[in-house]
Design an enzyme around this catalytic site. Structure first.
Site, short mmCIF file in Angstrom:
data_model
loop_
_atom_site.label_atom_id
_atom_site.label_comp_id
_atom_site.label_asym_id
_atom_site.label_seq_id
_atom_site.Cartn_x
_atom_site.Cartn_y
_atom_site.Cartn_z
N GLY A 70 0.29 -8.73 -6.13
CA GLY A 70 1.43 -9.62 -5.99
C GLY A 70 1.72 -9.96 -4.55
O GLY A 70 0.94 -9.66 -3.65
N LYS A 71 2.87 -10.60 -4.34
CA LYS A 71 3.31 -10.97 -3.00
C LYS A 71 4.32 -9.95 -2.48
O LYS A 71 5.04 -9.33 -3.26
CB LYS A 71 3.96 -12.35 -3.02
CG LYS A 71 2.99 -13.51 -3.15
CD LYS A 71 3.72 -14.84 -3.02
CE LYS A 71 2.74 -16.01 -3.12
NZ LYS A 71 3.43 -17.31 -3.00
N VAL A 72 4.37 -9.83 -1.14
CA VAL A 72 5.32 -8.94 -0.51
C VAL A 72 6.20 -9.77 0.43
O VAL A 72 5.70 -10.57 1.22
CB VAL A 72 4.62 -7.82 0.28
CG1 VAL A 72 5.65 -6.90 0.92
CG2 VAL A 72 3.70 -7.02 -0.62
N GLY A 105 -1.57 -9.74 -2.11
CA GLY A 105 -2.74 -8.99 -2.52
C GLY A 105 -3.03 -9.17 -3.99
O GLY A 105 -2.51 -10.08 -4.65
N LYS A 140 8.08 -6.15 -3.26
CA LYS A 140 6.83 -6.56 -3.89
C LYS A 140 7.15 -7.23 -5.22
O LYS A 140 7.76 -6.64 -6.10
CB LYS A 140 5.92 -5.35 -4.13
CG LYS A 140 4.58 -5.74 -4.78
CD LYS A 140 3.85 -4.54 -5.37
CE LYS A 140 3.26 -3.68 -4.30
NZ LYS A 140 2.43 -2.59 -4.90
N ASP A 154 -6.53 5.35 -4.90
CA ASP A 154 -6.83 4.16 -4.09
C ASP A 154 -6.42 4.40 -2.64
O ASP A 154 -5.77 3.57 -2.02
CB ASP A 154 -6.13 2.93 -4.66
CG ASP A 154 -6.71 1.63 -4.09
OD1 ASP A 154 -7.83 1.69 -3.52
OD2 ASP A 154 -6.06 0.58 -4.21
N GLY A 166 2.91 -10.78 3.08
CA GLY A 166 1.62 -10.31 2.59
C GLY A 166 1.39 -10.71 1.16
O GLY A 166 2.32 -11.00 0.41
#
Length: 996
Positions: A694-696, A691, A710, A818, A689
């Site tokens: 950052g990246k996961v 977003g 993450k 959020d 993933g």
């Protein structure tokens, strides 16, 4: 002379017949209110007095106004105390159930010194409770129920001189239940229920209210033990302490309440036994509800010897037998003792002497037969006996019980034939006989069961033909008769069941062809006829069943082609295996993923490897050449990809070579891995993933488990390396918030942060791995069919409990800011975890409850209206966002979509409900069987998304409402406004949907 006299009378008429002073005051009062229903239409200023006006009562001798009753008048406006207090003989004011708003004026209230009765219940009043109301010397009745009063109960409320009734139900009152209320010696009714008080004990001082008749403290956040002092309330008739967190034993002093009629203690954490002795003194006791506690021991025989009307002891740990004396209670209409450890047989005379309406003994260890006299009085409505060890046959007398509307006998050891009369009872909506040893067939008398919606006969020994009369049941929603010995053809009349949502007859001995006219099953969601002896073709009309998502016709002798019309369906489950089908598989299903759906059909061909031997051998040479070319090209491509990948990894290792000694690891749990195991796995192949933050990566560990890592995007800020904690809290507020928040939290519904790894210019967060990804990704993809309603409800429940923990159990409270479906992650069992705390904030510790933010955090479609224009954040902002998630779960729609135009999901739902109704809101993938429960959860979502923050419930209240929906324990309180007792009505407390 006569002419002059007549002229004089005409001249004097305006003076003689003008409206008196009190009438003029009321005319001014009329102008204060918005009156859309014209309540004041007969207030005529040509009258002499206002005594004949609607809502006005006067003294018969002095014609002075004594009472104003504006109940249910739909009036809107502020409370006009300054005008009302000018009516010198006014003793009673009622604005019950209007829209009176604003605050109560502190300064003007004490001027109404003649007021005895003041009822402002069910309005829109706000602000703090007016302390000056206690200065009214004659006030006996004060009801402020159902408003939005906040703050604490003022200390002046302990100084009322003559007050007899105090009602503050369903407000926003905080603080503790005050001890000074014990000083109001004249008090007869005290009702503080359903307020968000701070956790606190029941003040022992309430035992001083010796005139008290009613004490209602339902859902007041009470903790600790019930004080012995309440036993001194000798005149008490109604004690309600339900829906709190009270613990400890029920004090024996309660048996001293000789005037009490009903005791409500359900939904607490009480333990120990019911007081074994002393019940014989409570000769007035009619209703006892001590359910959903942790009570143990046996049910006292003394208690059952009282003239009880209602006894609720469900969801405890009671053992032993139900005392025989309960059968002698001549007024008993309700007995609910489900989910205990009770044993033995039910009293043989149960129901013989009492007008029994509701009997629920489910989930115990009862044995023996059903008492033959349960419906002796002919009024029995519900008979719920699931999950026990009852045996024998159903008594013939139940077949004559015309009043019955719910019968649940599942999961017992019953046997024999079902009485013919029971099949045809006219009011029964649910007949559940699952998992017993019943035999015989379905009687033709079932034609009379005109209200039947669920017929559940699974796992028995029923046999014979299914009668044609089954087609007369126009209200039938579910027919489950699987795992029996039914034979013969399906009756042709079965296609008349236009409301049918589920038909499950797998594992029987049915034969013949599927009936014609299947297209009339427009609401059918599940069709399972597997493992029978059906023959003939699959009707193409099945393709017109637009809501069908489960189709299993496997293990029969069906022949012919698979109709192409099946491609019109949106199926989550398709199984046509082990038949005699032939021809082509429809292109939509000619894929490897559907291979198991077609196994065991020797004549079935398609482009699925291993399903059949393929087409004819013509053009074999060309086919071989083409295959060879493709194989060679594939080999070259694979080698090229492998070479590129090898070169890329070497390049990346050189470029990203890091001195591992410079990494700082901070762990928050005991770890079974090192940071090096994480660092070695951070390559693009493991990205799952990406977003805004950052990246996961998914990292498989040597232990066989996996974690999610993450890696935050790089930042230009410089890290402060002065300490380990500061090394972890580097570069970016999101990283700091995430570590600060998740590093301290321990809750099953909050994603677990294992550790963080940092260097000067790189930051990693290591979480538990969630196999099913985020709710948003799953719900809004082609895999949304995996999320049936029970799973969606479970996700809502889990997420609500996680947020409630943040809001109510963290010190100081934490606001997520959020909340959205993409930040709710799902484990392998679809358990939900709240995640991504990059913008989380703690609530002000000064108790104000709000904090101003410099920028809006959150995601479009989830942001509460007030947050967007005030930048003031508190728990109510999260509650709004969670309400949007609930609406997503129910509708299956995105929070924002071009289809809505200028609206978002919340406004779309409200508009669609008003214009088209509920059926156009609920996701079509959801089974209509759960419609009632879905509607209740929808109401919770709409409440959470109320435009006014003050009208949104707390997360703790949201959890409670969702629990009540899922548990089926919906109480419909039969108390009248004046506190008089009427029967309580329950929905099936032991009903767990189609599973139970």
């Amino acid at each position: 002379m006569l002419l002059r006299l007549a002229l004089l009378l005409i001249l004097l008429a305006p003076c003689t017949f003008s409206l008196n002073q009190e009438g003029l005051i009321l005319q001014q009062l009329k102008l204060v209110f918005d009156d859309p229903d014209n309540f004041f239409s007969d207030w005529n200023d040509r009258d002499i007095t206002p005594c004949k006006w609607r809502g006005v009562t006067c003294d018969s001798l002095t014609h002075s106004v004594t009472s104003l009753d504006f109940s249910n008048a739909n009036l809107a406006g502020p409370f006009p105390a300054s005008l009302l207090c000018r009516l010198r003989n006014l003793t009673s004011i009622s604005f019950y159930n209007n829209s009176v708003n604003s605050t109560l004026p502190e300064a003007d209230l004490p001027l109404c010194r003649t007021i005895v009765h003041l009822d402002l219940a069910q309005n829109l009043l706000t602000g703090k409770l007016p302390s000056s109301v206690a200065e009214l010397p004659n006030l006996k009745y004060l009801d402020l129920t159902g408003n939005n009063f906040s703050g604490e109960i003022p200390g002046s409320f302990g100084t009322f001189r003559q007050l007899e009734v105090l009602g503050l139900v369903e407000n926003l009152i905080e603080g503790a239940v005050p001890a000074f209320l014990g000083n109001i010696s004249t008090l007869k009714q005290l009702n503080l229920s359903y307020n968000p008080f701070f956790p606190g004990r029941i003040p022992p001082e309430l035992g001083n209210l010796t005139n008290l008749e009613t004490l209602w403290l339902t859902q007041c956040n009470l903790i600790g033990e019930i004080p012995d002092s309440l036993g001194r309330l000798s005149r008490l008739t109604d004690l309600d302490l339900a829906l709190n967190a009270l613990d400890g034993p029920i004090p024996s002093s309660l048996t001293e309440l000789t005037s009490v009629v009903q005791i409500e203690l359900y939904n607490n954490s009480l333990t120990g036994e019911l007081p074994p002795n002393g019940w014989s003194k409570m000769t007035a006791l009619r209703r006892v509800d001590a359910s959903m506690n942790g009570l143990t021991g046996t049910i006292p025989t003394e208690l059952c010897e009282l003239p009880l009307e209602s006894l609720n002891l469900y969801e405890n740990s009671f053992e032993g037998e139900l005392p025989e004396s309960i059968a002698n209670s001549t007024n008993l209409y309700e007995l609910r003792i489900f989910q205990n450890n009770l044993t033995g047989a039910l009293p043989k005379d149960l129901g013989k002497n009492s007008p029994l309406l509701w009997l629920d003994v489910s989930s115990n260890n009862f044995s023996g037969e059903i008492p033959a006299n349960l419906c002796e009085k002919g009024v029995l409505l519900e008979l719920l006996m699931i999950d026990n060890s009852f045996s024998g046959e159903i008594p013939a007398s139940l077949g004559q019980c015309q009043s019955l509307n719910r019968v649940r006998l599942a999961n017992n050891n019953f046997s024999g034939a079902v009485p013919d009369g029971l099949w045809g009872l006219p009011h029964v909506s649910l007949l559940d006989l699952k998992s017993n040893s019943f035999s015989g067939g379905i009687a033709k008398t079932i034609a009379s069961a005109s209200n039947l919606s669920s017929l559940i006969l699974s796992s028995n020994k029923f046999s014979g033909d299914i009668p044609e009369e089954i087609g007369f049941l126009e209200t039938l929603l579910e027919f489950s008769g699987n795992d029996n010995v039914f034979s013969g053809s399906l009756p042709g009349s079965i296609v008349n069941l236009g409301q049918l949502g589920r038909l499950d007859l797998h594992d029987n001995a049915l034969s013949g062809e599927l009936p014609k006219g299947i297209h009339s099953w427009k609401k059918l969601n599940e069709l399972n006829l597997a493992n029978n002896d059906l023959s003939g073709n699959i009707p193409p009309q099945i393709g017109s069943l637009s809501v069908l998502n489960y189709l299993d016709l496997s293990g029969n002798r069906l022949t012919g082609k698979i109709p192409n019309e099946l491609q019109n369906l949106k199926l989550n489950q398709l199984n046509l295996s082990n038949n005699r089908l032939s021809g082509d598989i429809p292109p939509l299903y000619a894929k490897v993923m559907y291979r198991n759906s077609f196994l065991g059909n020797p004549g079935l061909c398609g482009d699925i490897d291993g399903l059949c031997d393929g087409r004819s051998d013509r053009n074999n040479g060309y086919a071989w050449l083409l295959k060879s070319i493709f194989v060679l090209a594939g080999v070259v491509l694979i080698m090229g990809v492998l070479w590129f990948y090898w070169k890329y990894r070497n390049f990346r290792k050189v470029k990203l070579a890091i001195d591992k000694s410079k990494w700082t690891l901070m762990s928050f749990h005991k770890l079974g891995f090192s940071e090096y195991e994480i660092l070695d796995a951070l390559d693009e192949d493991n990205v799952i993933g990406s977003g805004s933050s950052g990246k996961v990566y998914k990292v498989g560990l040597s232990s066989g488990e996996a974690v999610a890592v993450k890696k935050l995007w790089a930042s230009t800020k410089i890290a402060d390396e002065s300490s380990d904690v500061e090394k972890c809290n580097v570069q970016d507020d999101g990283f700091a918030a995430e570590v600060e928040t998740l590093g301290k939290i321990r809750h099953k519904n909050i994603v677990k942060l294992w550790c963080c790894c940092t260097t000067r210019d790189c930051k990693l967060l290591v979480y538990e791995y969630m196999p099913n990804g985020s709710l948003g990704d799953l719900l809004h993809s082609n895999k949304s069919g995996l999320l049936d309603w029970p799973i969606r409800y479970k996700i809502a429940m889990d997420a609500a409990e996680g947020l409630a923990y943040l809001h109510h159990d963290c010190v100081p409270p934490i606001v997520h800011r959020d909340v959205k479906s993409n930040n709710i992650l799902l484990d392998g069992d679809f358990g939900a975890r709240v995640a991504d705390f990059g913008v989380a904030k703690v609530v002000d510790t000064n108790g104000k409850g709000t904090k101003s933010m410099s920028v809006i955090a959150g995601s479009c479609g989830y942001i509460a209206p007030e947050y967007a224009y005030t930048l003031r954040v508190n728990e109510k902002s999260d509650i709004y966002s969670f309400g949007v998630v609930i609406l997503e779960l129910i509708t299956g729609r995105l929070p924002v979509d071009p289809e809505y135009g200028e609206k978002d999901l919340v406004k779309w739902v409200c508009t669609t409900l008003d214009q088209k109704g509920i059926d156009h809101v609920i996701d079509t993938k959801l089974d209509s069987w759960f419609k009632e429960e879905i509607c209740k959860v929808l109401n919770v979502g709409l409440l959470c998304t109320s435009p006014l923050p003050i009208n949104r419930p707390s997360m703790r209240r949201v959890v409670k409402m969702l629990q009540e929906v899922g548990g089926g324990n919906q109480l419909k309180n039969g108390r009248t406004k004046d506190g008089k007792l009427t029967p309580y009505y329950y929905e099936d407390a032991s009903d767990q949907g189609s599973v139970a």
